[in-house]
Motif scaffolding. Structure first.
Motif, PDB file in Angstrom:
ATOM      1  N   LYS A   1       0.850  -1.214  -0.170  1.00 36.70           N
ATOM      2  CA  LYS A   1       0.092  -0.114   0.017  1.00 36.70           C
ATOM      3  C   LYS A   1       0.879   1.211   0.159  1.00 36.70           C
ATOM      4  N   GLY A   2       0.552   2.288  -0.713  1.00 36.80           N
ATOM      5  CA  GLY A   2       0.870   3.632  -0.716  1.00 36.80           C
ATOM      6  C   GLY A   2       2.012   3.986  -1.839  1.00 36.80           C
ATOM      7  N   SER A   3       2.766   2.699  -2.177  1.00 38.03           N
ATOM      8  CA  SER A   3       3.708   3.169  -3.210  1.00 38.03           C
ATOM      9  C   SER A   3       3.213   3.735  -4.508  1.00 38.03           C
ATOM     10  N   ASP A   4       2.193   3.316  -5.267  1.00 39.83           N
ATOM     11  CA  ASP A   4       1.685   3.920  -6.207  1.00 39.83           C
ATOM     12  C   ASP A   4       1.092   5.202  -6.119  1.00 39.83           C
ATOM     13  N   ALA A   5       0.505   5.509  -4.944  1.00 40.52           N
ATOM     14  CA  ALA A   5       0.125   6.820  -4.512  1.00 40.52           C
ATOM     15  C   ALA A   5       1.069   7.958  -4.271  1.00 40.52           C
ATOM     16  N   ASN A   6       2.219   7.361  -3.721  1.00 38.39           N
ATOM     17  CA  ASN A   6       3.420   8.415  -3.437  1.00 38.39           C
ATOM     18  C   ASN A   6       4.084   8.621  -4.928  1.00 38.39           C
ATOM     19  N   LEU A   7       4.192   7.609  -5.769  1.00 34.89           N
ATOM     20  CA  LEU A   7       4.730   8.023  -6.847  1.00 34.89           C
ATOM     21  C   LEU A   7       3.794   9.025  -7.858  1.00 34.89           C
ATOM     22  N   ALA A   8       2.479   8.762  -7.745  1.00 31.95           N
ATOM     23  CA  ALA A   8       1.785   9.705  -8.530  1.00 31.95           C
ATOM     24  C   ALA A   8       1.758  11.115  -7.808  1.00 31.95           C
TER      25      ALA A   8
END
Length: 214
Positions: free
Chosen positions: A112-119
């Motif tokens: 959880k969180g890596s994709d949101a962080n990259l975006a």
């Protein structure tokens, strides 16, 4: 032209590095290989989550921590951490059992969180003009909308380097430019077997040695 490189750590690992001897990857060396000739590397953002050591491989977490320590020797690199979340879920069986049972309870672990962080960071950096271009190392089509938005709303070029072996048409259509990662670059972009940081020596995990080195 200054350029930022955004690395989807798990996508890169599972699409290009897993079960290869090239997991001791120097992202600075790789970034220099990926950038266009007119670009200068400004920063690398690496997105991952701290894994948990499973009973089948209790050293997995230690290997990741060793690699993250090696990455931190790169002055231009920032590590952005997500997390893993485990839940119990009820899931249907592929074929009902003879006793009539159709469902089974399983433990699901999701990153959880890596994709949101990259975006979030690619949007932030485009808005603040932290660089003049973005290079995204990922084959995850979930980034299609943010890539389109960043290009449209900020007039900011986004180049995608896909670690997969097959073209993602959605990413290709969304990006300023799109290409598959040349896997032959990986052996050329390895850290030395040992590195030094302020805490001492960092040594490549023995499980990541090439067969000819053993």
């Amino acid at each position: 032209m200054d350029a930022n490189v955004y690395v989807d750590g798990f996508n890169l690992y599972y699409r290009a590095l897993r079960r290869t001897p090239w997991r001791w990857l120097d992202l600075q060396a790789l970034a220099h290989c990926l950038l266009e000739s007119e670009c200068t590397l400004h920063r690398i953002r690496y997105f991952t989550a701290l894994i948990r050591s499973g009973s089948l491989d209790p050293q997995k977490r230690l290997r990741q921590q060793t690699y993250l320590r090696a990455l931190r020797t790169i002055p231009q690199l920032d590590i952005h951490e997500g997390r893993f979340q485990s839940n119990t879920a009820k899931r249907p069986l592929a074929a009902p059992r003879s006793d009539g049972q159709e469902f089974v309870r399983v433990i699901e672990t999701r990153e959880k969180g890596s994709d949101a962080n990259l975006a979030a960071y690619i949007t932030r950096d485009a808005a603040k003009r932290d660089s003049q271009a973005a290079f995204v190392v990922s084959g995850d089509s979930d980034f299609v909308d943010v890539i389109r938005m960043v290009r449209r709303d900020f007039n900011f070029p986004v180049h995608v380097i896909d670690p997969q072996k097959h073209v993602s048409r959605r990413l290709r259509d969304a990006a300023t430019s799109y290409r598959l990662l040349d896997h032959s670059l990986l052996p050329q972009c390895q850290f030395p077997i040992t590195l030094l940081d302020s805490h001492g020596t960092i040594t490549r995990p023995s499980a990541w040695q090439a067969a000819g080195e053993r």
